[in-house]
Scaffold this motif. Structure first.
Motif, PDB file in Angstrom:
ATOM      1  N   MET A 110       0.746  -1.165   0.039  1.00  0.00           N
ATOM      2  CA  MET A 110       0.029   0.086  -0.169  1.00  0.00           C
ATOM      3  C   MET A 110       0.933   1.249  -0.117  1.00  0.00           C
ATOM      4  O   MET A 110       1.792   1.353   0.784  1.00  0.00           O
ATOM      5  CB  MET A 110      -0.844   0.132   1.290  1.00  0.00           C
ATOM      6  N   ASP A 111       0.685   2.288  -0.880  1.00  0.00           N
ATOM      7  CA  ASP A 111       1.308   3.520  -0.965  1.00  0.00           C
ATOM      8  C   ASP A 111       0.746   4.431  -0.274  1.00  0.00           C
ATOM      9  O   ASP A 111      -0.390   4.722   0.305  1.00  0.00           O
ATOM     10  CB  ASP A 111       1.197   3.969  -2.610  1.00  0.00           C
ATOM     11  N   ILE A 112       1.400   5.325   0.546  1.00  0.00           N
ATOM     12  CA  ILE A 112       1.202   6.343   1.334  1.00  0.00           C
ATOM     13  C   ILE A 112       2.016   7.670   0.706  1.00  0.00           C
ATOM     14  O   ILE A 112       3.036   7.663   0.557  1.00  0.00           O
ATOM     15  CB  ILE A 112       1.382   6.067   2.855  1.00  0.00           C
ATOM     16  N   SER A 113       1.349   8.868   0.724  1.00  0.00           N
ATOM     17  CA  SER A 113       2.144   9.911   0.326  1.00  0.00           C
ATOM     18  C   SER A 113       2.842  10.484   1.586  1.00  0.00           C
ATOM     19  O   SER A 113       2.409  10.169   2.628  1.00  0.00           O
ATOM     20  CB  SER A 113       1.028  11.017  -0.129  1.00  0.00           C
ATOM     21  N   GLU A 114       3.708  11.382   1.274  1.00  0.00           N
ATOM     22  CA  GLU A 114       4.412  12.033   2.215  1.00  0.00           C
ATOM     23  C   GLU A 114       3.582  12.738   3.153  1.00  0.00           C
ATOM     24  O   GLU A 114       3.928  12.928   4.340  1.00  0.00           O
ATOM     25  CB  GLU A 114       5.555  12.616   1.298  1.00  0.00           C
ATOM     26  N   GLU A 115       2.846  13.336   2.410  1.00  0.00           N
ATOM     27  CA  GLU A 115       2.039  14.574   3.403  1.00  0.00           C
ATOM     28  C   GLU A 115       1.114  13.674   4.310  1.00  0.00           C
ATOM     29  O   GLU A 115       0.908  14.042   5.285  1.00  0.00           O
ATOM     30  CB  GLU A 115       1.097  15.179   2.228  1.00  0.00           C
ATOM     31  N   THR A 116       0.696  12.459   3.852  1.00  0.00           N
ATOM     32  CA  THR A 116      -0.227  11.753   4.799  1.00  0.00           C
ATOM     33  C   THR A 116       0.543  11.079   5.692  1.00  0.00           C
ATOM     34  O   THR A 116       0.031  11.131   6.980  1.00  0.00           O
ATOM     35  CB  THR A 116      -0.782  10.575   3.620  1.00  0.00           C
ATOM     36  N   PHE A 117       1.820  10.649   5.726  1.00  0.00           N
ATOM     37  CA  PHE A 117       2.503  10.113   6.655  1.00  0.00           C
ATOM     38  C   PHE A 117       2.814  11.055   7.606  1.00  0.00           C
ATOM     39  O   PHE A 117       3.094  10.857   8.823  1.00  0.00           O
ATOM     40  CB  PHE A 117       3.887   9.585   5.889  1.00  0.00           C
ATOM     41  N   ILE A 118       3.335  12.126   7.204  1.00  0.00           N
ATOM     42  CA  ILE A 118       3.679  13.306   8.047  1.00  0.00           C
ATOM     43  C   ILE A 118       2.507  13.905   8.883  1.00  0.00           C
ATOM     44  O   ILE A 118       2.750  14.207  10.142  1.00  0.00           O
ATOM     45  CB  ILE A 118       4.383  14.235   7.275  1.00  0.00           C
ATOM     46  N   ALA A 119       1.415  13.980   8.234  1.00  0.00           N
ATOM     47  CA  ALA A 119       0.293  14.289   9.090  1.00  0.00           C
ATOM     48  C   ALA A 119      -0.090  13.338  10.107  1.00  0.00           C
ATOM     49  O   ALA A 119      -0.541  13.684  11.300  1.00  0.00           O
ATOM     50  CB  ALA A 119      -1.024  14.450   8.119  1.00  0.00           C
ATOM     51  N   ASN A 120       0.040  11.870   9.849  1.00  0.00           N
ATOM     52  CA  ASN A 120      -0.178  10.940  10.776  1.00  0.00           C
ATOM     53  C   ASN A 120       0.828  10.792  11.699  1.00  0.00           C
ATOM     54  O   ASN A 120       0.581  10.479  13.016  1.00  0.00           O
ATOM     55  CB  ASN A 120      -0.466   9.509  10.098  1.00  0.00           C
ATOM     56  N   LEU A 121       1.790  11.038  11.433  1.00  0.00           N
ATOM     57  CA  LEU A 121       3.213  11.013  12.475  1.00  0.00           C
ATOM     58  C   LEU A 121       2.758  11.990  13.470  1.00  0.00           C
ATOM     59  O   LEU A 121       2.892  12.081  14.588  1.00  0.00           O
ATOM     60  CB  LEU A 121       4.264  11.419  11.777  1.00  0.00           C
ATOM     61  N   GLY A 122       2.524  13.353  13.105  1.00  0.00           N
ATOM     62  CA  GLY A 122       1.994  14.724  14.118  1.00  0.00           C
ATOM     63  C   GLY A 122       0.983  14.232  14.899  1.00  0.00           C
ATOM     64  O   GLY A 122       1.089  14.401  16.130  1.00  0.00           O
ATOM     65  N   ILE A 123      -0.094  13.495  14.578  1.00  0.00           N
ATOM     66  CA  ILE A 123      -1.284  13.121  15.026  1.00  0.00           C
ATOM     67  C   ILE A 123      -0.750  12.123  16.167  1.00  0.00           C
ATOM     68  O   ILE A 123      -0.859  12.387  17.386  1.00  0.00           O
ATOM     69  CB  ILE A 123      -2.351  12.431  14.303  1.00  0.00           C
ATOM     70  N   HIS A 124       0.064  11.133  15.635  1.00  0.00           N
ATOM     71  CA  HIS A 124       0.557  10.127  16.638  1.00  0.00           C
ATOM     72  C   HIS A 124       1.405  10.642  17.834  1.00  0.00           C
ATOM     73  O   HIS A 124       1.394  10.296  19.095  1.00  0.00           O
ATOM     74  CB  HIS A 124       1.554   9.028  15.981  1.00  0.00           C
ATOM     75  N   PHE A 154       2.453   3.301  13.484  1.00  0.00           N
ATOM     76  CA  PHE A 154       1.122   3.806  13.530  1.00  0.00           C
ATOM     77  C   PHE A 154       0.250   3.419  12.409  1.00  0.00           C
ATOM     78  O   PHE A 154       1.028   3.228  11.198  1.00  0.00           O
ATOM     79  CB  PHE A 154       1.262   5.249  13.988  1.00  0.00           C
ATOM     80  N   HIS A 155      -1.075   3.494  12.458  1.00  0.00           N
ATOM     81  CA  HIS A 155      -1.859   3.017  11.355  1.00  0.00           C
ATOM     82  C   HIS A 155      -2.097   4.357  10.663  1.00  0.00           C
ATOM     83  O   HIS A 155      -2.606   5.365  11.141  1.00  0.00           O
ATOM     84  CB  HIS A 155      -3.190   2.335  11.908  1.00  0.00           C
ATOM     85  N   SER A 156      -1.941   4.343   9.193  1.00  0.00           N
ATOM     86  CA  SER A 156      -2.154   5.660   8.559  1.00  0.00           C
ATOM     87  C   SER A 156      -3.419   5.550   8.254  1.00  0.00           C
ATOM     88  O   SER A 156      -4.249   4.587   8.172  1.00  0.00           O
ATOM     89  CB  SER A 156      -1.491   5.644   7.159  1.00  0.00           C
ATOM     90  N   LYS A 157      -4.173   6.861   8.211  1.00  0.00           N
ATOM     91  CA  LYS A 157      -5.566   6.914   8.002  1.00  0.00           C
ATOM     92  C   LYS A 157      -5.719   7.725   6.807  1.00  0.00           C
ATOM     93  O   LYS A 157      -4.999   8.481   6.095  1.00  0.00           O
ATOM     94  CB  LYS A 157      -6.079   7.956   9.159  1.00  0.00           C
TER      95      LYS A 157
END
Length: 76
Positions: free
Chosen positions: A1-15, A73-76
């Motif tokens: 499953m691909d994840i965009s850099e923006e999504t990863f950074i956003a989810n990391l911040g949430i985590h 963490f689980h990406s959303k």
């Protein structure tokens, strides 16, 4: 499953915010523990910056967890 850099950074911040709040820490508390400015913690949590590995290591150390746990963490 691909994840965009923006999504990863956003989810990391949430985590990071969830870990901080779970421990009852303010952004200032975490910043003091990491030795970085409070506004940098806020920008990381809001995904306004792509933080470097050195800062992520400091954050993981402040939480007393492995870096792999910080990045797991689980990406959303």
């Amino acid at each position: 499953m691909d994840i965009s850099e923006e999504t990863f950074i956003a989810n990391l911040g949430i985590h990071i915010r969830q870990l901080r709040e779970k421990r009852g820490l303010s952004q200032q508390d975490l910043a003091d523990d990491c030795g970085i400015p409070r506004n940098q913690i806020g920008r990381i949590e809001r995904a306004k910056i792509n933080t470097g590995i050195k800062t992520l290591i400091r954050i993981a150390n402040a939480f007393d967890i492995e870096l792999t746990e910080l990045l797991s963490f689980h990406s959303k």
